[in-house]
Design a protein around this motif. Structure first.
Motif, PDB file in Angstrom:
ATOM      1  N   GLN A 200       0.830  -1.205   0.000  1.00 37.11           N
ATOM      2  CA  GLN A 200       0.000   0.000   0.000  1.00 37.11           C
ATOM      3  C   GLN A 200       0.865   1.255   0.000  1.00 37.11           C
ATOM      4  N   LEU A 201       1.966   1.221   0.747  1.00 42.43           N
ATOM      5  CA  LEU A 201       2.881   2.364   0.770  1.00 42.43           C
ATOM      6  C   LEU A 201       3.546   2.550  -0.593  1.00 42.43           C
ATOM      7  N   ASP A 202       3.885   1.457  -1.225  1.00 45.23           N
ATOM      8  CA  ASP A 202       4.510   1.529  -2.553  1.00 45.23           C
ATOM      9  C   ASP A 202       3.555   2.164  -3.557  1.00 45.23           C
ATOM     10  N   LEU A 203       2.294   1.751  -3.522  1.00 44.14           N
ATOM     11  CA  LEU A 203       1.295   2.307  -4.433  1.00 44.14           C
ATOM     12  C   LEU A 203       1.089   3.798  -4.166  1.00 44.14           C
ATOM     13  N   LEU A 204       1.024   4.171  -2.898  1.00 45.12           N
ATOM     14  CA  LEU A 204       0.841   5.581  -2.559  1.00 45.12           C
ATOM     15  C   LEU A 204       2.054   6.401  -2.983  1.00 45.12           C
ATOM     16  N   ASP A 205       3.234   5.831  -2.862  1.00 45.13           N
ATOM     17  CA  ASP A 205       4.450   6.512  -3.300  1.00 45.13           C
ATOM     18  C   ASP A 205       4.381   6.812  -4.799  1.00 45.13           C
ATOM     19  N   GLN A 206       3.881   5.865  -5.574  1.00 46.60           N
ATOM     20  CA  GLN A 206       3.732   6.071  -7.016  1.00 46.60           C
ATOM     21  C   GLN A 206       2.735   7.193  -7.317  1.00 46.60           C
ATOM     22  N   ILE A 207       1.653   7.222  -6.565  1.00 48.50           N
ATOM     23  CA  ILE A 207       0.649   8.267  -6.748  1.00 48.50           C
ATOM     24  C   ILE A 207       1.234   9.640  -6.447  1.00 48.50           C
ATOM     25  N   MET A 208       2.008   9.735  -5.368  1.00 48.60           N
ATOM     26  CA  MET A 208       2.585  11.023  -4.985  1.00 48.60           C
ATOM     27  C   MET A 208       3.661  11.454  -5.967  1.00 48.60           C
TER      28      MET A 208
END
Length: 219
Positions: A200-208
């Motif tokens: 989930q953190l990896d996905l959010l990092d991509q979004i940011m």
């Protein structure tokens, strides 16, 4: 943001503490079993062949109690808007500054960590050496502090809270893992939730990252 963010390479003042609830899940499981034990013997010990005897809960009952605790997962209080500093400046410049600020904060807090997360977990599971995981706990705690103190454009507040709570969850997971002797059941639950939290953190990092690139093109 650094790609290594997804590998997990994150206690606020003036807000709730970044800790799991104080209830010990292993103790609660034992307590639940004790209650089941009493219910199985409502009249107390029975005389059988002249000797006191008590009836133990069935194996199925014990398994049911364990499954109940496992399925409930970790209970981690969430930060909300009242815990963060929301700015009414939603300009492109303010958004870019915010994203760059939390990126620099991450780099600052994790720059001294030399042990990959996989190795830190291995060192603890194989040698009961918590040093590597404790370094992550310290770094994540400081990062969470920084996130709480960072003014956030209101337009990014939801993204900020999601990021903040995921790092808080990761912190709680590592704290639970190193507390193996104190609460082994919570350690098991923490390990079960670690991979999903990192994803989930990896996905959010991509979004940011995508958000920062888009804003930079339009400034």
């Amino acid at each position: 943001f650094e790609a290594s963010l997804k590998s997990g390479v994150p206690t606020p003042e003036g807000t709730e503490e970044v800790r799991l609830p104080t209830d010990n899940l292993t103790d609660l499981l034992a307590e639940s079993y004790g209650v089941a034990f009493i219910k199985a013997n409502p009249s107390g010990p029975q005389k059988i062949d002249g000797e006191n005897s008590i009836k133990a809960p069935s194996a199925d009952m014990a398994q049911e109690l364990i499954n109940e605790k496992i399925n409930a997962g970790l209970v981690i209080p969430q930060f909300s808007n009242k815990d963060i500093r929301i700015s009414q400046d939603d300009s492109i410049k303010a958004q870019i500054n915010y994203l760059n600020t939390i990126n620099q904060s991450w780099l600052l807090n994790f720059k001294d960590i030399k042990t990959p997360l996989s190795q830190a977990l291995s060192n603890f599971s194989e040698d009961q050496n918590p040093q590597g995981l404790n370094s992550y706990i310290t770094a994540i705690g400081k990062y969470v502090d920084n996130l709480l103190a960072t003014p956030t454009p209101s337009i990014l507040s939801s993204l900020h809270l999601e990021n903040l709570n995921l790092w808080k969850k990761q912190l709680s997971i590592y704290q639970s893992i190193v507390d193996l002797d104190g609460d082994p059941l919570k350690t098991i639950l923490a390990i079960n939730e670690l991979q999903e939290t990192l994803e989930q953190l990896d996905l959010l990092d991509q979004i940011m990252n995508s958000k920062l690139r888009s804003l930079s093109l339009n400034k």
